[in-house]
Design an enzyme around this catalytic site. Structure first.
Site, PDB file in Angstrom:
ATOM      1  N   ASP A 102     -18.823 -13.444  23.559  1.00 53.85           N
ATOM      2  CA  ASP A 102     -18.295 -13.475  22.509  1.00 53.85           C
ATOM      3  C   ASP A 102     -17.973 -12.039  22.492  1.00 53.85           C
ATOM      4  OD1 ASP A 102     -16.494 -12.620  19.720  1.00 53.85           O
ATOM      5  OD2 ASP A 102     -18.180 -13.367  18.957  1.00 53.85           O
ATOM      6  N   CYS A 136     -11.040 -10.541  19.989  1.00 47.90           N
ATOM      7  CA  CYS A 136     -10.348 -10.166  19.171  1.00 47.90           C
ATOM      8  C   CYS A 136      -9.491  -9.385  20.399  1.00 47.90           C
ATOM      9  CB  CYS A 136     -11.827  -9.603  18.744  1.00 47.90           C
ATOM     10  SG  CYS A 136     -12.576  -7.742  20.293  1.00 47.90           S
ATOM     11  N   CYS A 139      -8.383   1.246  -1.011  1.00 47.25           N
ATOM     12  CA  CYS A 139      -7.033   0.171   0.129  1.00 47.25           C
ATOM     13  C   CYS A 139      -6.954  -1.284   0.016  1.00 47.25           C
ATOM     14  CB  CYS A 139      -7.962   0.357   1.242  1.00 47.25           C
ATOM     15  SG  CYS A 139      -7.886  -0.261   2.916  1.00 47.25           S
ATOM     16  N   GLU A 175     -27.751 -10.179  23.758  1.00 45.76           N
ATOM     17  CA  GLU A 175     -27.228  -9.255  22.829  1.00 45.76           C
ATOM     18  C   GLU A 175     -28.459  -8.244  23.590  1.00 45.76           C
ATOM     19  OE1 GLU A 175     -25.876  -7.233  20.696  1.00 45.76           O
ATOM     20  OE2 GLU A 175     -25.177  -8.905  20.895  1.00 45.76           O
ATOM     21  N   CYS A 191      -1.738   6.561   6.577  1.00 47.44           N
ATOM     22  CA  CYS A 191      -3.105   5.636   6.822  1.00 47.44           C
ATOM     23  C   CYS A 191      -2.788   4.720   8.158  1.00 47.44           C
ATOM     24  CB  CYS A 191      -3.387   4.836   5.898  1.00 47.44           C
ATOM     25  SG  CYS A 191      -5.060   4.509   6.470  1.00 47.44           S
ATOM     26  N   GLN A 207     -18.492 -10.788  11.187  1.00 45.61           N
ATOM     27  CA  GLN A 207     -17.295 -11.116  10.829  1.00 45.61           C
ATOM     28  C   GLN A 207     -17.167 -10.648   9.874  1.00 45.61           C
ATOM     29  OE1 GLN A 207     -14.816 -12.017  12.957  1.00 45.61           O
ATOM     30  NE2 GLN A 207     -15.850 -12.397  14.626  1.00 45.61           N
ATOM     31  N   TYR A 210     -23.281 -12.200  24.058  1.00 46.77           N
ATOM     32  CA  TYR A 210     -23.025 -11.357  23.258  1.00 46.77           C
ATOM     33  C   TYR A 210     -23.114 -12.292  22.034  1.00 46.77           C
ATOM     34  CZ  TYR A 210     -20.135  -9.677  27.123  1.00 46.77           C
ATOM     35  OH  TYR A 210     -19.694  -9.533  28.693  1.00 46.77           O
ATOM     36  N   CYS A 216       0.794  -1.705  -0.010  1.00 42.50           N
ATOM     37  CA  CYS A 216       0.032   0.416   0.048  1.00 42.50           C
ATOM     38  C   CYS A 216       1.254   1.246   0.092  1.00 42.50           C
ATOM     39  CB  CYS A 216      -1.202   0.219   0.869  1.00 42.50           C
ATOM     40  SG  CYS A 216      -2.023   1.927   1.381  1.00 42.50           S
ATOM     41  N   CYS A 239      -3.517   0.578   8.943  1.00 42.97           N
ATOM     42  CA  CYS A 239      -2.876  -0.840   9.151  1.00 42.97           C
ATOM     43  C   CYS A 239      -1.445  -0.474   9.311  1.00 42.97           C
ATOM     44  CB  CYS A 239      -2.342  -1.867   7.417  1.00 42.97           C
ATOM     45  SG  CYS A 239      -4.026  -1.644   6.314  1.00 42.97           S
TER      46      CYS A 239
END
Length: 415
Positions: free
Chosen positions: A344, A371, A176, A301, A97, A248, A277, A89, A100
């Site tokens: 989650d 995550c 991107c 949820e 940017c 996801q 969740y 990139c 990333c």
């Protein structure tokens, strides 16, 4: 990349009240959580981006608020590590940017770095030694991101922010590198109201959904420009739900994670299981299939829209009961002893109140989808205080070129 500004000597830097703007020659140590590596200079820790462990670099200090550490960007590489590559990139690098973190690392190197971070967080926060391997998902490290949130700059061009900055780096003319092909074409071709947030989703059917958000007099207003209802296929089912709700980001992730949850949950026919969740119910569907018509799955949820979508998509599963509201509050209202709990949580993790409430019900198995490795390690430590041990762990490179990594952990009562 080099600079014309002169490097300060070690003594000059040490005497400076603020190192911001100073140039330092550094030897890079280990990777750290957050997309940077650690270096040390004159007794201070420096978190350096755009480098790799073992490299010798010249870095410019970008932030210094005093104290024991500061932040810097590597602007010149004196000795490169074997895993360094030319970033695919053109917008990546110092001052570019901030979307990333590892454009300059080969895919294999990225996974090694993420594995090291997960292992270090488990060691430091949970006291667990674990040999971590980060698994690659299909599709490569570019063109995978199906959900992107952009912001309009002062000129109305859509872009992404620089790292730890409000500066908008426009993507027009570059696109991107990690976005799904074609997802951003129309968004980048038009002008937006400055400051507007723009959410873009490319669903499993190839349709692009675009929504903008603006805050006016303290109230956020949304405008749907294209689409609205996403379609996906995962866990053997067709899904249709709010395109800007939770799902996801990597196109292969939902199926991969559902498969691991199914393998580790192993809920018995007729059992009680909880999905916390739950989103629109991806893991709820997995649990419902296992417990069967005589079992019971409670899906909790907080999002009303997600619950409505989940109730509609899983309307054929009579054994599913939906509870809308915050997980901690809903847990106080749930009865029964679940055989299996799947959770989650958001990036901050579940936290003590939720972990305590789960542990007091003494489930046979807890499947934790995370995550953030630091949040996972903190919650694993809390579960350990209740007599649970980490029995299995799989990590996935669900966010290539970024520092993010997804983990699925199985916790069982300590024997």
């Amino acid at each position: 990349m080099s600079t014309d500004r002169q490097s300060a000597s070690g003594s000059d830097v040490a005497d400076a009240a603020n190192w911001r703007g100073q140039h330092l020659d550094l030897t890079i140590d280990a990777v750290a959580h957050g997309g940077h590596c650690v270096a040390r200079h004159d007794g201070r820790v420096i978190f350096v981006r755009h480098c790799l462990p073992g490299e010798r670099v010249r870095a410019v200090v970008t932030e210094d608020n005093g104290g024991s550490f500061c932040r810097a960007d590597a602007v010149e590489i004196h000795e490169a590590a074997p895993g360094r590559v030319t970033p695919p990139c053109p917008l990546s690098g110092p001052g570019g940017c901030g979307g990333c973190d590892w454009q300059h690392a080969s895919p294999a190197t990225q996974r090694e770095l993420k594995a090291a971070v997960v292992a270090e967080q488990l060691r430091r926060l949970a006291g667990i030694e674990w040999d971590v391997e980060v698994e690659e998902l299909p599709g490569g490290s570019l063109g995978w991101r199906t959900r992107t949130r952009l912001v309009a700059g002062k000129d109305g061009r859509a872009g992404l922010r620089a790292h730890r900055s409000h500066q908008v780096i426009p993507l027009e003319g570059h696109g991107c590198a990690i976005a799904a092909p074609g997802a951003l074409d129309d968004v980048l071709a038009r002008r937006w109201r400055p400051g507007a947030d723009i959410e873009v989703t490319k669903d499993g059917a190839g349709r692009v959904h675009v929504r903008s958000s603006e805050t006016v007099r303290g109230r956020t207003k949304h405008r749907q420009h294209a689409g609205g209802q996403a379609r996906e296929r995962a866990a053997g089912r067709d899904w249709r739900f709010d395109a800007h709700g939770f799902w996801q980001v990597h196109p292969a992730a939902a199926d991969a994670f559902a498969g691991v949850v199914a393998e580790w949950a192993r809920a018995d026919a007729g059992a009680l299981a909880w999905d916390l969740y739950a989103g629109v119910g991806l893991f709820t569907a997995v649990l419902a299939e296992q417990v069967g018509a005589d079992g019971h799955v409670v899906a909790v949820e907080s999002s009303r829209r997600a619950v409505a979508d989940g109730e509609r998509v899983l309307a054929d599963l009579w054994q599913v009961e939906w509870r809308q509201g915050g997980v901690a509050r809903q847990l106080d209202r749930l009865s029964g002893l679940p055989q299996v709990v799947v959770l989650d949580p958001p990036r901050k993790g579940a936290g003590k109140a939720v972990i305590d409430a789960i542990a007091t019900r003494e489930p046979e198995r807890i499947v934790y989808v995370a995550c953030d490795p630091a949040a996972l390690a903190r919650d694993v430590a809390l579960l350990a205080s209740h007599g649970y041990q980490l029995s299995e762990l799989r990590a996935f490179d669900a966010f290539p070129r970024t520092h993010h990594v997804e983990c699925v952990a199985l916790l069982t009562p300590r024997l």
